[in-house]
Design a protein around this motif. Structure first.
Motif, PDB file in Angstrom:
ATOM      1  N   ASP A 206      49.420  79.542   9.989  1.00 57.39           N
ATOM      2  CA  ASP A 206      50.523  79.626   9.036  1.00 57.39           C
ATOM      3  C   ASP A 206      50.278  78.840   7.760  1.00 57.39           C
ATOM      4  O   ASP A 206      51.043  78.951   6.808  1.00 57.39           O
ATOM      5  CB  ASP A 206      51.825  79.147   9.685  1.00 57.39           C
ATOM      6  CG  ASP A 206      51.776  77.691  10.116  1.00 57.39           C
ATOM      7  OD1 ASP A 206      50.655  77.141  10.248  1.00 57.39           O
ATOM      8  OD2 ASP A 206      52.841  77.086  10.333  1.00 57.39           O
ATOM      9  N   ARG A 207      49.212  78.038   7.687  1.00 53.94           N
ATOM     10  CA  ARG A 207      48.939  77.264   6.484  1.00 53.94           C
ATOM     11  C   ARG A 207      47.472  76.861   6.459  1.00 53.94           C
ATOM     12  O   ARG A 207      46.761  76.970   7.440  1.00 53.94           O
ATOM     13  CB  ARG A 207      49.840  76.020   6.381  1.00 53.94           C
ATOM     14  CG  ARG A 207      49.488  74.916   7.361  1.00 53.94           C
ATOM     15  CD  ARG A 207      50.519  73.785   7.377  1.00 53.94           C
ATOM     16  NE  ARG A 207      50.711  73.176   6.082  1.00 53.94           N
ATOM     17  CZ  ARG A 207      50.039  72.103   5.648  1.00 53.94           C
ATOM     18  NH1 ARG A 207      49.092  71.542   6.407  1.00 53.94           N
ATOM     19  NH2 ARG A 207      50.303  71.588   4.458  1.00 53.94           N
TER      20      ARG A 207
ATOM     21  N   GLU B 229      45.869  83.524   1.681  1.00 53.66           N
ATOM     22  CA  GLU B 229      46.681  84.632   2.193  1.00 53.66           C
ATOM     23  C   GLU B 229      45.956  85.924   1.835  1.00 53.66           C
ATOM     24  O   GLU B 229      46.202  86.557   0.814  1.00 53.66           O
ATOM     25  CB  GLU B 229      48.085  84.568   1.591  1.00 53.66           C
ATOM     26  CG  GLU B 229      48.860  83.338   2.067  1.00 53.66           C
ATOM     27  CD  GLU B 229      50.254  83.240   1.468  1.00 53.66           C
ATOM     28  OE1 GLU B 229      50.585  84.033   0.561  1.00 53.66           O
ATOM     29  OE2 GLU B 229      51.019  82.353   1.916  1.00 53.66           O
TER      30      GLU B 229
ATOM     31  N   GLU C 161      52.287  86.587  15.782  1.00 53.26           N
ATOM     32  CA  GLU C 161      52.864  85.269  15.512  1.00 53.26           C
ATOM     33  C   GLU C 161      52.071  84.611  14.395  1.00 53.26           C
ATOM     34  O   GLU C 161      50.836  84.636  14.411  1.00 53.26           O
ATOM     35  CB  GLU C 161      52.827  84.381  16.758  1.00 53.26           C
ATOM     36  CG  GLU C 161      53.697  84.871  17.906  1.00 53.26           C
ATOM     37  CD  GLU C 161      53.610  83.970  19.130  1.00 53.26           C
ATOM     38  OE1 GLU C 161      52.848  82.966  19.074  1.00 53.26           O
ATOM     39  OE2 GLU C 161      54.273  84.267  20.136  1.00 53.26           O
ATOM     40  N   ILE C 162      52.770  84.044  13.420  1.00 48.87           N
ATOM     41  CA  ILE C 162      52.150  83.257  12.350  1.00 48.87           C
ATOM     42  C   ILE C 162      52.601  81.821  12.572  1.00 48.87           C
ATOM     43  O   ILE C 162      53.763  81.484  12.347  1.00 48.87           O
ATOM     44  CB  ILE C 162      52.575  83.751  10.954  1.00 48.87           C
ATOM     45  CG1 ILE C 162      52.335  85.260  10.823  1.00 48.87           C
ATOM     46  CG2 ILE C 162      51.836  82.980   9.873  1.00 48.87           C
ATOM     47  CD1 ILE C 162      50.898  85.679  10.948  1.00 48.87           C
ATOM     48  N   ARG C 163      51.695  80.977  13.020  1.00 52.28           N
ATOM     49  CA  ARG C 163      52.067  79.617  13.424  1.00 52.28           C
ATOM     50  C   ARG C 163      50.821  78.749  13.510  1.00 52.28           C
ATOM     51  O   ARG C 163      49.695  79.247  13.418  1.00 52.28           O
ATOM     52  CB  ARG C 163      52.771  79.657  14.771  1.00 52.28           C
ATOM     53  CG  ARG C 163      51.920  80.228  15.911  1.00 52.28           C
ATOM     54  CD  ARG C 163      52.556  80.005  17.258  1.00 52.28           C
ATOM     55  NE  ARG C 163      51.853  80.631  18.361  1.00 52.28           N
ATOM     56  CZ  ARG C 163      50.767  80.152  18.950  1.00 52.28           C
ATOM     57  NH1 ARG C 163      50.200  79.023  18.504  1.00 52.28           N
ATOM     58  NH2 ARG C 163      50.212  80.788  19.970  1.00 52.28           N
TER      59      ARG C 163
END
Length: 298
Positions: A205-206, A210, A229-231
């Protein structure tokens, strides 16, 4: 210009003739932002998305070349046409020059300009490597943190990625996947990463670009009904994944088969990775997000 065609600060030329002064901050300070769009079977892929990201990166770095987005689009088309390429790697760079004599030694006084070029298609991972699955490893070097430089702005600050690649070479792996200071996965040298666990596709997620191809993967997952899931992904969870795959403009979806020496599945790309990779190229062949190149050069 079959080996490559370039546009440099207003002029077209063979790529071999494109040169920048060694005094420019683009060279001396890596003061550059860039983007890369692929051409496959005579079509740009997601051209508007790449132009939007390129402009956002230039704006973030306070770079203001004279060319408009429409003019950049035309230049991209022309360098591909001049080279006569139907499969091409097309780079657009915005470079900072140096302040003119008498001006303050500050980037605000250094003009920016464009270099755009097309060369025959480049694979980040060769096709035979993709077929057997990339061998990945997690190096000691950490990714530059977002608090120091925003990874959503494509840049030449590759010191950490380059060191990671040497660690991968020493370990007998193909590519390194860097962690952040908290021990979570970020990205590799020019590509985003995903893992698959219990049928769910997970991406960081970071701490990473992107990616445009990453957005394509998420679209394909939505079409296929694959949960996403983006995490944060801790290193130990990543190492224990059922599958791992990567993605980039110069390669599409590229599956892995090993991580830190651990063999996943049968030492070949896993079923979810292989399914998404096949679907990606099927959709590309059908004209997905395609912009045809105009090969008539006037």
């Amino acid at each position: 210009m079959s080996k490559g065609a370039a546009y440099l600060d207003g002029a077209y030329m063979p790529l071999a003739e494109a040169k920048i002064p060694v005094t420019h901050w683009a060279y001396r300070r890596s003061d550059v932002t860039y983007d890369v769009v692929g051409v496959w079977e005579g079509n740009f892929f997601r051209l508007d998305d790449h132009l939007k990201r390129f402009r956002a990166s230039m704006t973030r770095l306070r770079m203001t070349p004279r060319e408009t987005d429409d003019e950049i689009r035309a230049i991209l088309n022309r360098v591909v046409a001049l080279a006569g390429l139907t499969h091409a790697y097309v780079a657009m760079d915005c470079l900072r020059a140096a302040p003119p004599p008498g001006a303050p030694r500050h980037p605000a006084f250094a003009p920016s300009y464009l270099m755009i070029y097309a060369v025959p298609w480049v694979w980040v991972a060769p096709e035979d490597m993709q077929a057997r699955g990339m061998h990945l490893m997690i190096p000691k070097v950490q990714r530059i943190p977002p608090e120091s430089f925003d990874p959503r702005v494509k840049n030449f600050h590759w010191g950490d990625l380059t060191e990671g690649q040497f660690e991968a070479l020493d370990a007998g792996a193909d590519f390194a996947i860097l962690l952040d200071a908290a021990g979570n996965v970020t990205e590799g040298a020019g590509f985003n990463v995903f893992m698959v666990k219990d049928g769910t596709v997970v991406s960081p997620d970071r701490g990473a670009l992107e990616g445009i191809t990453r957005a394509s993967v998420l679209e394909l997952c939505a079409e296929a009904g694959i949960p996403v899931e983006i995490r944060p992904i801790p290193a130990d969870e990543f190492r224990a994944a059922d599958e791992i795959f990567t993605c980039t403009t110069a390669g599409g979806i590229m599956p892995a088969s090993r991580i830190d020496g651990r063999i996943m599945g049968n030492d070949r790309p896993g079923p979810v990775s292989a399914r998404l990779r096949a679907r990606f190229w099927e959709r590309r062949a059908a004209g997905w997000h395609a912009t045809p190149v105009r090969y008539t050069v006037t």
